[in-house]
Design an enzyme around this catalytic site. Structure first.
Site, PDB file in Angstrom:
ATOM      1  N   GLU A 109      -3.457  -3.747   3.511  1.00 31.56           N
ATOM      2  CA  GLU A 109      -2.177  -3.279   4.058  1.00 31.56           C
ATOM      3  C   GLU A 109      -2.404  -2.229   5.136  1.00 31.56           C
ATOM      4  OE1 GLU A 109      -2.168   0.039   3.336  1.00 31.56           O
ATOM      5  OE2 GLU A 109      -3.830  -0.320   1.966  1.00 31.56           O
TER       6      GLU A 109
ATOM      7  N   GLU B  70      -6.346  -0.410   2.924  1.00 30.79           N
ATOM      8  CA  GLU B  70      -6.561  -1.228   4.118  1.00 30.79           C
ATOM      9  C   GLU B  70      -7.539  -2.376   3.893  1.00 30.79           C
ATOM     10  OE1 GLU B  70      -7.528   1.235   7.473  1.00 30.79           O
ATOM     11  OE2 GLU B  70      -5.997   2.721   6.975  1.00 30.79           O
TER      12      GLU B  70
END
Length: 353
Positions: free
Chosen positions: A176, A319
């Site tokens: 994300e 991430e």
């Protein structure tokens, strides 16, 4: 809603016959019984997920779901919202942490615009997978982050993207990008796990003590204003969630319906996994928890899912970095199951009882 309903209906538990066959083989490998511990547990899961004692996990893809959060305006991060666009640009330049670790794991990285507020330029504007629901969510301290219809749209977008890669990918990973998303994740975890805001909220981008207290207060305010209903995961997602978190939940549901393993990254991805699990409990059979995040609410979220993470490296980046690292272990587990010899195959004497 039809795609979501059909996907939920397609999700069933792991193949118990394949698990039994894998168990029999793993029990006979040339080592003391279960000497490779959780790597063997993982091999057992992969057999159950794939329905085969020769699971294939060579083709790997990490999907970076990106979206902005209205609550970021409340000062819950050390970074401004413009960083979402800048970091997405860095993914396409191949220089973000996820890119580096994905290359090491032999995984591809793709970025999905679920709700970026800013404008992408250059190659990123052309290459990003476009599933934008809106230009960021609303500020959940004043009302719902999104409508229920938007939450369903974002979930279905995650499913659609996963289905689009079904023929090209053996192993999915979640990731994300979105400034403010640990705040939304904290609110989701608090609501779905029955925790206080303080117990679910961590330092995110590296907040000091004063900033953390403010963030906790903002999560408390969001929960008080919206009163999300824990028994209704769509209500929780719509009231305090994020478009990228919904995309991750959809990706997990899509992977489970396809009977493909999915490596869940850190805290934010686990918030999405919680939403997915509340919608379809059987989807947890297809999740592989990558690592233990430094975020305060992550352990409670993992416990709610019944998952023990593979790694504990003091990561707090998210991430997709944890997912990329764990993909190496997934391949290792398959190698143990499919390449290591049994006592009979290697003509090695077994231990005396």
């Amino acid at each position: 809603m039809e795609l979501l309903d059909n996907t939920l209906a397609a999700i069933t538990r792991q193949d118990q016959t394949a698990r039994h066959q894998a168990q029999e083989r793993l029990d006979q490998l040339i080592m003391p019984h279960w000497a490779l511990g959780r790597l063997m547990d993982l091999a057992l899961d992969l057999a159950g997920i794939s329905g085969s004692i020769t699971p294939v996990v060579k083709r790997k893809l990490i999907l970076v779901m990106a979206g902005d959060h209205g609550v970021a305006a409340s000062g819950v991060s050390r970074f401004g919202q413009e960083v979402t666009v800048q970091m997405v640009q860095s993914y396409f330049a191949g220089v973000a942490g996820c890119n580096v670790l994905a290359r090491q794991a032999g995984a591809k990285v793709a970025v999905v615009d679920m709700g970026i507020a800013g404008e992408l330029t250059g190659a990123a504007a052309d290459l990003v997978i476009k599933r934008k629901v809106a230009r960021g969510t609303a500020d959940f301290t004043r009302g719902p982050a999104m409508t229920r219809d938007q939450a369903i749209q974002a979930l279905e977008a995650g499913i659609e993207v996963t289905q689009a890669f079904a023929d090209e990918v053996d192993l999915f990973g979640t990731a994300e990008m979105g400034i403010g998303n640990t705040t939304s994740s904290s609110a989701i975890v608090a609501a779905l796990c029955g925790l206080s805001a303080a117990a679910a909220t961590g330092r995110g981008s590296g907040l000091n003590d004063e900033q953390l207290e403010r963030k906790i207060a903002i999560v408390e305010q969001g929960l008080a204003v919206n009163q999300p209903v824990a028994a209704d995961p769509l209500d929780v997602l719509a009231k305090v969630g994020g478009f990228e978190i919904a995309g991750i939940a959809g990706q997990i549901l899509g992977a489970a319906a396809l009977r493909k393993p999915i490596v869940v990254d850190g805290f934010i991805s686990t918030a999405g996994a919680l939403v997915a699990a509340k919608l379809a409990p059987a989807c947890t059979d297809f999740m592989i928890a990558s690592h233990r995040s430094m975020e305060r609410g992550h352990l409670a979220a993992l416990a709610e899912l019944g998952k023990e993470p593979l790694l504990d490296l003091n990561f707090r980046l998210g991430e997709g970095t944890g997912a990329a690292m764990a993909m190496n272990l997934v391949e290792g587990a398959v190698a143990i199951l499919t390449e290591m010899a049994t006592f009979a195959e290697a003509a090695v004497s077994q231990a005396t009882r």
